[in-house]
Design an enzyme around this catalytic site. Structure first.
Site, PDB file in Angstrom:
ATOM      1  N   ASP A 115       0.887  -1.119   0.059  1.00 43.90           N
ATOM      2  CA  ASP A 115      -0.058  -0.079  -0.073  1.00 43.90           C
ATOM      3  C   ASP A 115       0.868   1.297   0.012  1.00 43.90           C
ATOM      4  OD1 ASP A 115      -3.016   0.885   0.419  1.00 43.90           O
ATOM      5  OD2 ASP A 115      -2.066   2.178   1.511  1.00 43.90           O
ATOM      6  N   GLN A 116       0.550   2.299  -0.582  1.00 44.52           N
ATOM      7  CA  GLN A 116       1.105   3.565  -0.927  1.00 44.52           C
ATOM      8  C   GLN A 116       0.332   4.662  -0.349  1.00 44.52           C
ATOM      9  OE1 GLN A 116       2.351   5.265  -4.490  1.00 44.52           O
ATOM     10  NE2 GLN A 116       4.554   5.248  -3.770  1.00 44.52           N
TER      11      GLN A 116
END
Length: 203
Positions: free
Chosen positions: A80-81
């Protein structure tokens, strides 16, 4: 890959992450969409006063567990970013105007990108890594923003910041501090070290 080497599954439909892994020689057995309601999770964490780094890690782990439940014996990686600018968390734009608004907000400012990857096997988290980068966007004119969106097209919706550093998005920046792969959305070098330990990649 021999029979005793676990298949590597990417818990994501992100074309950027898959391209990154395959370009680096990582054998992606398959991709599977986690189906996690990210907006709901982010809202809950924000209500609890959680930090952006914690949210990235929680989302990555949640995605990995969701997909790993369908693929026993596999190494399932999710990532995830998050983008944090002055305490505001940005999401991927859903349409052209949202993308333009994102670029206007980032214009002339420095923001932080956080990327976290988690690997789960048979219900247990066996590895994770977080990293961050600081990016400074130059002052962007409205004409440049519209021309940029014309050039990039639908690819602008694949990135939380409405940019891809590996392409024409490089024109947006005056300074980038941090790992290139982290900006693309994955702490790739630590991941490959982990995969070598598990013989998915050769030593």
């Amino acid at each position: 890959m021999t029979d005793d080497v676990p298949p590597f599954v990417l818990a994501s439909q992100s074309p950027t992450r898959r391209r990154m892994l395959e370009a680096a020689g990582v054998p992606v057995h398959l991709t599977d969409r986690p189906g996690v309601d990210e907006d709901e999770v982010k809202a809950a964490f924000r209500a609890d006063g959680a930090g952006v780094d914690d949210v990235a890690e929680a989302l990555a782990e949640m995605k990995a567990h969701r997909v790993a439940s369908r693929h026993g014996g596999c190494l399932v990686m999710a990532a995830d970013q998050m983008l944090d600018i002055d305490g505001t968390w940005l999401d991927k734009p859903q349409n052209r105007e949202q993308a333009a608004e994102t670029l206007r907000l980032l214009s002339g400012k420095t923001h932080r990108l956080i990327a976290c990857a988690v690997v789960v096997k048979d219900g247990g988290r066996i590895w994770h890594q977080s990293d961050s980068a600081r990016l400074t966007v130059r002052s962007l004119s409205e004409d440049f923003i519209q021309d940029y969106l014309d050039k990039v097209g639908d690819a602008v919706y694949d990135s939380v910041g409405a940019y891809q550093l590996e392409g024409v998005g490089a024109q947006l920046f005056s300074r980038v501090e941090g790992d290139y792969f982290t900006v693309l959305g994955l702490p790739l070098l630590p991941l490959m070290a982990f995969l070598r330990e598990h013989r998915v990649l050769p030593n």
